[in-house]
Design a protein around this motif. Structure first.
Motif, PDB file in Angstrom:
ATOM      1  N   PHE A 236     -14.280  33.834 -18.300  1.00 15.61           N
ATOM      2  CA  PHE A 236     -13.871  32.848 -17.299  1.00 15.61           C
ATOM      3  C   PHE A 236     -12.546  33.283 -16.706  1.00 15.61           C
ATOM      4  O   PHE A 236     -11.800  34.050 -17.309  1.00 15.61           O
TER       5      PHE A 236
ATOM      6  N   TRP B 191     -12.688  28.877 -13.704  1.00 12.88           N
ATOM      7  CA  TRP B 191     -14.054  29.027 -13.223  1.00 12.88           C
ATOM      8  C   TRP B 191     -14.826  29.998 -14.110  1.00 12.88           C
ATOM      9  O   TRP B 191     -14.276  30.955 -14.628  1.00 12.88           O
ATOM     10  N   GLY B 192     -16.099  29.684 -14.271  1.00 13.79           N
ATOM     11  CA  GLY B 192     -16.961  30.491 -15.124  1.00 13.79           C
ATOM     12  C   GLY B 192     -17.398  31.752 -14.400  1.00 13.79           C
ATOM     13  O   GLY B 192     -17.706  31.726 -13.203  1.00 13.79           O
TER      14      GLY B 192
ATOM     15  N   GLU C 130     -16.501  19.854 -20.098  1.00 13.72           N
ATOM     16  CA  GLU C 130     -17.319  20.254 -18.947  1.00 13.72           C
ATOM     17  C   GLU C 130     -18.003  21.579 -19.275  1.00 13.72           C
ATOM     18  O   GLU C 130     -17.390  22.477 -19.857  1.00 13.72           O
ATOM     19  N   ARG C 131     -19.255  21.690 -18.902  1.00 13.30           N
ATOM     20  CA  ARG C 131     -20.018  22.889 -19.180  1.00 13.30           C
ATOM     21  C   ARG C 131     -19.580  24.022 -18.243  1.00 13.30           C
ATOM     22  O   ARG C 131     -19.410  23.806 -17.044  1.00 13.30           O
ATOM     23  N   MET C 132     -19.381  25.201 -18.786  1.00 11.93           N
ATOM     24  CA  MET C 132     -18.992  26.372 -17.984  1.00 11.93           C
ATOM     25  C   MET C 132     -20.151  27.355 -17.925  1.00 11.93           C
ATOM     26  O   MET C 132     -20.809  27.604 -18.948  1.00 11.93           O
ATOM     27  N   PHE C 133     -20.368  27.901 -16.747  1.00 15.83           N
ATOM     28  CA  PHE C 133     -21.453  28.865 -16.530  1.00 15.83           C
ATOM     29  C   PHE C 133     -21.039  29.713 -15.336  1.00 15.83           C
ATOM     30  O   PHE C 133     -20.065  29.364 -14.649  1.00 15.83           O
TER      31      PHE C 133
ATOM     32  N   GLU D 283     -21.912  31.316 -21.363  1.00 16.93           N
ATOM     33  CA  GLU D 283     -22.015  29.860 -21.463  1.00 16.93           C
ATOM     34  C   GLU D 283     -20.853  29.305 -22.269  1.00 16.93           C
ATOM     35  O   GLU D 283     -20.609  29.751 -23.395  1.00 16.93           O
TER      36      GLU D 283
ATOM     37  N   GLY E 295     -20.088  30.759 -12.043  1.00 12.80           N
ATOM     38  CA  GLY E 295     -19.933  30.017 -10.799  1.00 12.80           C
ATOM     39  C   GLY E 295     -19.439  28.596 -10.976  1.00 12.80           C
ATOM     40  O   GLY E 295     -19.130  27.930  -9.986  1.00 12.80           O
ATOM     41  N   SER E 296     -19.357  28.086 -12.198  1.00 17.94           N
ATOM     42  CA  SER E 296     -18.844  26.714 -12.388  1.00 17.94           C
ATOM     43  C   SER E 296     -17.352  26.688 -12.052  1.00 17.94           C
ATOM     44  O   SER E 296     -16.620  27.636 -12.336  1.00 17.94           O
ATOM     45  N   LEU E 297     -16.915  25.612 -11.431  1.00 18.97           N
ATOM     46  CA  LEU E 297     -15.511  25.486 -11.034  1.00 18.97           C
ATOM     47  C   LEU E 297     -14.937  24.227 -11.657  1.00 18.97           C
ATOM     48  O   LEU E 297     -15.579  23.174 -11.637  1.00 18.97           O
ATOM     49  N   HIS E 298     -13.724  24.325 -12.214  1.00 17.52           N
ATOM     50  CA  HIS E 298     -13.136  23.220 -12.979  1.00 17.52           C
ATOM     51  C   HIS E 298     -11.695  23.011 -12.540  1.00 17.52           C
ATOM     52  O   HIS E 298     -10.882  23.941 -12.623  1.00 17.52           O
TER      53      HIS E 298
END
Ligand code: M6P
Ligand code: ZN
Length: 183
Positions: free
Chosen positions: A149, A101-102, A121-124, A106, A126-129
């Motif tokens: 991250f 997760w980000g 996948e773009r990471m920022f 960026e 709050g992004s979750l992968h």
């Protein structure tokens, strides 16, 4: 290296002792063979810090059923037109999954399955992968600031770096006129 990024969250729980937090630093020289532009690589300082990882390992490596957690600080920069990135790996226990997760900055999470299909996948913040088993994963910093991250993976996953060292990823994330592009 003392300036490694360790967030406060690592020290808010009294089960954490200094001994189960392991810090590691990857220098550019540790990433020999990873970037496409060999001439650009040779002209850079091999001692430059590219990323640092703090891992919280509450159980012994390979314990079935446990979890590990890590936080990675990846500096901005490029080798030629290719963004700074982590080494990347499959899991030794190949079906083990992982969350990334980000936290800050960026990035792009670059993924590759065993058929060598690559996507990103773009990471920022709050992004979750969710990274399924049998999918290699690496992260590139596509911004001008540090990328932070975090990750959570099974304690019996293990890191298989050899496959990536031998065959690489099938595509590279390049800066094409300011646009991060998988080539
Ligand atoms: C995440 C996790 C770690 C990994 C780190 C750096 O924190 O996946 O297991 O070590 O990223 O990635 P790499 O090991 O590919 O250099
Ligand atoms: Zn992993």
């Amino acid at each position: 290296v003392d300036n490694i990024y360790v967030p406060e969250v690592f020290f808010t729980n009294n089960c954490l002792t200094g001994e189960n937090v392991v810090k590691s630093t990857r220098l550019l020289g540790d990433l020999d063979g990873v970037f496409q532009d060999k001439d650009a690589f040779e002209q850079m300082d091999r001692d430059r810090i590219i990323y640092q990882v703090s891992s919280f390992l509450p159980v012994v490596e390979n314990t079935p059923g446990g979890l590990f957690m890590g936080i990675t600080l990846l500096y901005p920069g490029k080798v030629g037109q290719e963004f700074f990135m982590t080494k990347g790996h499959f899991h030794t226990n190949s079906n083990r999954a992982e969350f990334y997760w980000g936290v800050e900055g960026e990035g792009m999470l670059i993924l590759m399955d065993e058929q060598r299909n690559v996507w990103a996948e773009r990471m920022f913040p709050g992004s979750l992968h969710y990274i399924p088993g049998k999918v290699a994963h690496r992260v590139a910093n596509i911004g001008y600031q540090k990328l932070v991250f975090s990750a959570c993976w099974p304690s019996d996953a293990g890191h298989d770096y050899a496959t990536i060292a031998a065959e690489g990823f099938a595509r590279s994330l390049m800066d094409v006129n300011g646009v991060p592009t998988l080539l």
